[in-house]
Design a protein around this motif. Structure first.
Motif, PDB file in Angstrom:
ATOM      1  N   VAL A 342       0.834  -1.203   0.000  1.00 40.07           N
ATOM      2  CA  VAL A 342       0.000   0.000   0.000  1.00 40.07           C
ATOM      3  C   VAL A 342       0.869   1.255   0.000  1.00 40.07           C
ATOM      4  CG1 VAL A 342      -1.728   1.295   1.299  1.00 40.07           C
ATOM      5  CG2 VAL A 342      -1.935  -1.181   1.088  1.00 40.07           C
ATOM      6  N   SER A 343       1.923   1.278   0.809  1.00 39.21           N
ATOM      7  CA  SER A 343       2.782   2.475   0.843  1.00 39.21           C
ATOM      8  C   SER A 343       3.492   2.685  -0.480  1.00 39.21           C
ATOM      9  CB  SER A 343       3.805   2.349   1.986  1.00 39.21           C
ATOM     10  OG  SER A 343       4.647   1.220   1.788  1.00 39.21           O
ATOM     11  N   ASN A 344       3.867   1.586  -1.176  1.00 40.49           N
ATOM     12  CA  ASN A 344       4.462   1.736  -2.511  1.00 40.49           C
ATOM     13  C   ASN A 344       3.480   2.384  -3.476  1.00 40.49           C
ATOM     14  OD1 ASN A 344       6.916   0.677  -1.831  1.00 40.49           O
ATOM     15  ND2 ASN A 344       6.576  -1.336  -2.739  1.00 40.49           N
ATOM     16  N   ALA A 345       2.207   1.967  -3.382  1.00 34.33           N
ATOM     17  CA  ALA A 345       1.199   2.556  -4.270  1.00 34.33           C
ATOM     18  C   ALA A 345       1.069   4.052  -4.028  1.00 34.33           C
ATOM     19  CB  ALA A 345      -0.143   1.857  -4.058  1.00 34.33           C
ATOM     20  N   VAL A 346       1.111   4.468  -2.763  1.00 35.41           N
ATOM     21  CA  VAL A 346       1.012   5.895  -2.452  1.00 35.41           C
ATOM     22  C   VAL A 346       2.240   6.642  -2.969  1.00 35.41           C
ATOM     23  CG1 VAL A 346       0.881   7.591  -0.582  1.00 35.41           C
ATOM     24  CG2 VAL A 346      -0.474   5.490  -0.458  1.00 35.41           C
ATOM     25  N   ARG A 347       3.426   6.077  -2.771  1.00 35.65           N
ATOM     26  CA  ARG A 347       4.663   6.766  -3.151  1.00 35.65           C
ATOM     27  C   ARG A 347       4.774   6.933  -4.667  1.00 35.65           C
ATOM     28  NH1 ARG A 347       7.175   3.156   0.749  1.00 35.65           N
ATOM     29  NH2 ARG A 347       7.696   4.277   2.671  1.00 35.65           N
ATOM     30  N   TYR A 348       4.339   5.929  -5.432  1.00 36.57           N
ATOM     31  CA  TYR A 348       4.575   5.945  -6.874  1.00 36.57           C
ATOM     32  C   TYR A 348       3.329   6.307  -7.681  1.00 36.57           C
ATOM     33  CZ  TYR A 348       8.922   3.743  -5.533  1.00 36.57           C
ATOM     34  OH  TYR A 348      10.140   3.479  -4.951  1.00 36.57           O
ATOM     35  N   THR A 349       2.325   6.899  -7.039  1.00 33.67           N
ATOM     36  CA  THR A 349       1.147   7.393  -7.736  1.00 33.67           C
ATOM     37  C   THR A 349       1.130   8.915  -7.678  1.00 33.67           C
ATOM     38  OG1 THR A 349      -0.108   5.398  -7.190  1.00 33.67           O
ATOM     39  CG2 THR A 349      -1.374   7.323  -7.851  1.00 33.67           C
ATOM     40  N   ARG A 350       0.943   9.534  -8.803  1.00 30.19           N
ATOM     41  CA  ARG A 350       0.965  10.995  -8.872  1.00 30.19           C
ATOM     42  C   ARG A 350      -0.225  11.593  -8.115  1.00 30.19           C
ATOM     43  NH1 ARG A 350       1.701   9.078 -14.077  1.00 30.19           N
ATOM     44  NH2 ARG A 350       3.815   9.281 -14.928  1.00 30.19           N
ATOM     45  N   LYS A 351      -0.118  12.866  -7.821  1.00 26.71           N
ATOM     46  CA  LYS A 351      -1.207  13.558  -7.135  1.00 26.71           C
ATOM     47  C   LYS A 351      -2.488  13.453  -7.954  1.00 26.71           C
ATOM     48  CE  LYS A 351       1.759  17.004  -4.899  1.00 26.71           C
ATOM     49  NZ  LYS A 351       2.051  18.449  -4.734  1.00 26.71           N
ATOM     50  N   GLY A 352      -3.596  13.192  -7.260  1.00 21.72           N
ATOM     51  CA  GLY A 352      -4.879  13.037  -7.926  1.00 21.72           C
ATOM     52  C   GLY A 352      -5.136  11.642  -8.438  1.00 21.72           C
ATOM     53  N   GLY A 353      -4.168  10.746  -8.301  1.00 20.85           N
ATOM     54  CA  GLY A 353      -4.340   9.370  -8.755  1.00 20.85           C
ATOM     55  C   GLY A 353      -5.243   8.565  -7.825  1.00 20.85           C
ATOM     56  N   GLU A 354      -5.583   7.344  -8.265  1.00 21.61           N
ATOM     57  CA  GLU A 354      -6.480   6.480  -7.503  1.00 21.61           C
ATOM     58  C   GLU A 354      -5.745   5.226  -7.048  1.00 21.61           C
ATOM     59  OE1 GLU A 354      -9.947   5.601  -9.756  1.00 21.61           O
ATOM     60  OE2 GLU A 354     -10.571   7.698  -9.956  1.00 21.61           O
ATOM     61  N   ILE A 355      -6.093   4.787  -5.839  1.00 16.08           N
ATOM     62  CA  ILE A 355      -5.535   3.556  -5.266  1.00 16.08           C
ATOM     63  C   ILE A 355      -6.704   2.732  -4.745  1.00 16.08           C
ATOM     64  CG2 ILE A 355      -4.050   2.570  -3.476  1.00 16.08           C
ATOM     65  CD1 ILE A 355      -2.457   5.216  -3.568  1.00 16.08           C
ATOM     66  N   ARG A 356      -6.760   1.467  -5.154  1.00 17.83           N
ATOM     67  CA  ARG A 356      -7.862   0.601  -4.750  1.00 17.83           C
ATOM     68  C   ARG A 356      -7.294  -0.623  -4.028  1.00 17.83           C
ATOM     69  NH1 ARG A 356     -13.126  -0.168  -5.615  1.00 17.83           N
ATOM     70  NH2 ARG A 356     -13.948  -2.305  -5.702  1.00 17.83           N
ATOM     71  N   ILE A 357      -7.784  -0.863  -2.805  1.00 15.87           N
ATOM     72  CA  ILE A 357      -7.325  -1.977  -1.965  1.00 15.87           C
ATOM     73  C   ILE A 357      -8.486  -2.960  -1.825  1.00 15.87           C
ATOM     74  CG2 ILE A 357      -6.436  -2.612   0.301  1.00 15.87           C
ATOM     75  CD1 ILE A 357      -5.499   0.373   0.525  1.00 15.87           C
ATOM     76  N   VAL A 358      -8.212  -4.250  -2.127  1.00 15.99           N
ATOM     77  CA  VAL A 358      -9.270  -5.272  -2.124  1.00 15.99           C
ATOM     78  C   VAL A 358      -8.806  -6.478  -1.309  1.00 15.99           C
ATOM     79  CG1 VAL A 358     -10.664  -6.834  -3.535  1.00 15.99           C
ATOM     80  CG2 VAL A 358     -10.142  -4.531  -4.370  1.00 15.99           C
ATOM     81  N   TRP A 359      -9.699  -6.965  -0.445  1.00  8.50           N
ATOM     82  CA  TRP A 359      -9.490  -8.219   0.305  1.00  8.50           C
ATOM     83  C   TRP A 359     -10.769  -9.040   0.166  1.00  8.50           C
ATOM     84  CZ3 TRP A 359      -6.608 -11.829   2.057  1.00  8.50           C
ATOM     85  CH2 TRP A 359      -7.007 -12.686   3.085  1.00  8.50           C
ATOM     86  N   ARG A 360     -10.674 -10.155  -0.566  1.00  8.84           N
ATOM     87  CA  ARG A 360     -11.874 -10.939  -0.829  1.00  8.84           C
ATOM     88  C   ARG A 360     -11.500 -12.394  -1.090  1.00  8.84           C
ATOM     89  NH1 ARG A 360     -12.993  -8.297  -6.784  1.00  8.84           N
ATOM     90  NH2 ARG A 360     -11.240  -9.279  -7.873  1.00  8.84           N
ATOM     91  N   ALA A 361     -12.528 -13.251  -1.024  1.00  8.08           N
ATOM     92  CA  ALA A 361     -12.334 -14.675  -1.314  1.00  8.08           C
ATOM     93  C   ALA A 361     -12.328 -14.879  -2.823  1.00  8.08           C
ATOM     94  CB  ALA A 361     -13.454 -15.495  -0.672  1.00  8.08           C
ATOM     95  N   GLU A 362     -11.592 -15.906  -3.266  1.00  7.50           N
ATOM     96  CA  GLU A 362     -11.616 -16.298  -4.666  1.00  7.50           C
ATOM     97  C   GLU A 362     -11.856 -17.806  -4.746  1.00  7.50           C
ATOM     98  OE1 GLU A 362      -7.959 -15.132  -6.440  1.00  7.50           O
ATOM     99  OE2 GLU A 362      -6.700 -16.232  -5.039  1.00  7.50           O
ATOM    100  N   THR A 363     -11.829 -18.372  -5.914  1.00  4.78           N
ATOM    101  CA  THR A 363     -12.240 -19.758  -6.111  1.00  4.78           C
ATOM    102  C   THR A 363     -11.438 -20.730  -5.252  1.00  4.78           C
ATOM    103  OG1 THR A 363     -12.816 -19.226  -8.398  1.00  4.78           O
ATOM    104  CG2 THR A 363     -12.612 -21.560  -7.825  1.00  4.78           C
ATOM    105  N   ASP A 364     -10.138 -20.587  -5.231  1.00  2.00           N
ATOM    106  CA  ASP A 364      -9.291 -21.534  -4.513  1.00  2.00           C
ATOM    107  C   ASP A 364      -8.525 -20.871  -3.372  1.00  2.00           C
ATOM    108  OD1 ASP A 364      -7.847 -19.965  -6.168  1.00  2.00           O
ATOM    109  OD2 ASP A 364      -6.608 -21.566  -7.020  1.00  2.00           O
TER     110      ASP A 364
END
Length: 458
Positions: A342-364
């Motif tokens: 998450v901190s890497n996403a904040v550091r390497y995303t320009r101002k006004g950019g979007e960051i989406r964090i997802v925690w969910r189940a998948e098939t396996d």
């Protein structure tokens, strides 16, 4: 002037095939026998006698051919004329060609075995059911094979190691496995099965004991050096913190405010580097990870709050978190995974950019993903991102406070949880980092939904 056509070559008549000659001979002899028999008043008797002679001759040649087919090396085909002579000649020619081919194949096999025997790594040829067909001298030394006595035995019966047995049965041979040597538990062997041919497999055995010892020495050195660096860095930071109030009160020391601030920043960067090196050394150790049921939604809620603080209202951060999904693992390890990504996403995303964090189940299993609209990563750099100290842009990484160890820490922490890291990125369009956790690590518990599940703008 008349144009004359060139004369066409007269085709040469090839001699009639042997079977035609044989047919002509049968007809001629039968006709003569018919005439002789007619002269004595028994034409059919003459014909029968001639046919009986031909039949006897054919049966004699068939008997010789049958005997030769049963013992081609002990008997020679007889000299014969007519169609039988042609058959015998072709069989002898075919036998000679097969002998030359067999000799050539034997030479190729001898060269292959000689080259394989010279390899420093062990090589074991396995049949369709894992039975040993052949092995070189190195395999005999590394695995303790007993020459011809072990040929035909199944390899899982000789290498009695649960890790190798599971590797052999599973059938996924993309990567090698490491097991303790059956002869000396202090040594480590790398075993890699390579399928080839008609359901055959080649087992490559490599002694990696020295490599393992060097890796252990490197980890110990890094851990010890990092521990030794912590004390002088702590002292340095302490004196710098003590000097800062004096710099603010005394105008005479104003010129030192910039250098002291830079010293504090560099000391903080060194402390971060030492901390990451110690964490990585701990993750690379062979000690098993602690297993406890973790409240991942609560952990991610704190990570999202930290990300918003780090962002300084410069990014749009969204979080979609399954409130009932728990994980069995080590809290410190997984905290490092979540925080680094998450901190890497904040550091390497320009101002006004979007960051989406997802925690969910998948098939396996389950997945934790971080998607951003940042600077992105070129395709050639993606395979090396988890290497120690690897940076795509050295200047930008240092300016953002990165140590070059974050993704290496993520990879090793996931390895300890039987999880994997998937990286998708396109230069200039953003990146997605996905952690796949196996179903065996999941725990479910009914809890109220998290407020961070909805998109939130900071």
């Amino acid at each position: 002037m008349a144009v004359t056509e060139p004369e066409k070559p007269v085709p040469r008549l090839s001699p009639p095939p042997a079977w035609r000659q044989e047919l002509v001979r049968v007809i001629v002899v039968t006709t003569l026998a018919l005439l002789v028999g007619a002269a004595f008043g028994h034409a059919m008797v003459g014909v029968c006698i001639s046919l009986a002679l031909f039949l006897g001759l054919y049966l004699r040649h068939l008997a010789r051919l049958s005997a030769w087919l049963q013992r081609p090396k002990g008997l020679n085909l007889p000299e014969a004329g007519g169609v039988w002579g042609e058959v015998f000649d072709r069989l002898i020619d075919l036998q000679r060609r097969n002998r030359r081919k067999k000799k050539r194949l034997a030479g190729m096999l001898a060269e292959y075995q000689a080259s394989t025997a010279a390899l420093p790594d062990g090589a074991v040829v396995l049949g369709a059911y894992g039975e040993i067909a052949w092995f070189n001298q190195a395999a005999q030394v590394l695995l303790g094979l007993r020459g011809a006595a072990d040929v035909g035995l199944r390899i899982p019966n000789l290498i009695r190691n649960p890790v190798f047995t599971d590797y052999f049965v599973r059938g996924d041979y993309s990567d090698p496995v490491e097991v303790l040597s059956p002869l000396n538990p202090r040594n480590t062997l790398s075993l890699h099965i390579i399928p080839y041919g008609n359901n055959q497999r080649l087992l490559i055995v490599r002694d990696i004991s020295e490599f393992k010892r060097l890796e252990t020495a490197r980890r110990d050195f890094v851990a010890n050096a990092s521990h030794e660096l912590r004390t002088p860095l702590t002292v340095l930071r302490g004196y710098l913190d003590m000097m800062e109030p004096e710099l603010q009160r005394q105008e005479a020391l104003a010129l030192w405010r910039g250098p002291i601030a830079e010293m504090k920043a560099q000391a903080a960067r060194m402390e971060s580097l030492v901390r990451d090196m110690l964490r990585l050394a701990r993750l690379e150790a062979d000690t098993p990870a602690r297993s406890e049921v973790l409240d991942v939604p609560a952990m991610l809620r704190r990570v999202v709050e930290d990300a918003r603080a780090l962002s300084h209202n410069e990014h749009r951060i969204e979080a979609e978190i399954d409130p009932d999904l728990r994980l069995l693992g080590d809290e410190n390890d997984l905290q490092s995974v979540f925080t680094n990504l998450v901190s890497n996403a904040v550091r390497y995303t320009r101002k006004g950019g979007e960051i989406r964090i997802v925690w969910r189940a998948e098939t396996d299993g389950a997945q934790f993903s971080v998607k951003d609209t940042g600077i992105g990563i070129s395709e050639k750099d993606i395979p090396r991102l988890t290497e120690r100290f690897y940076r795509v842009d050295v200047g930008r990484s240092r300016a953002s406070g990165g140590t070059g160890l974050g993704l290496s820490i993520v990879k090793h922490a996931l390895d300890r949880h039987e999880a994997s890291l998937e990286i998708r990125s396109e230069l200039g369009k953003g990146s997605t980092f996905i952690c796949h956790f196996p179903a065996s690590r999941l725990r479910a518990q009914g809890l109220p939904a998290l407020t961070t599940a909805a998109a939130a703008k900071v």
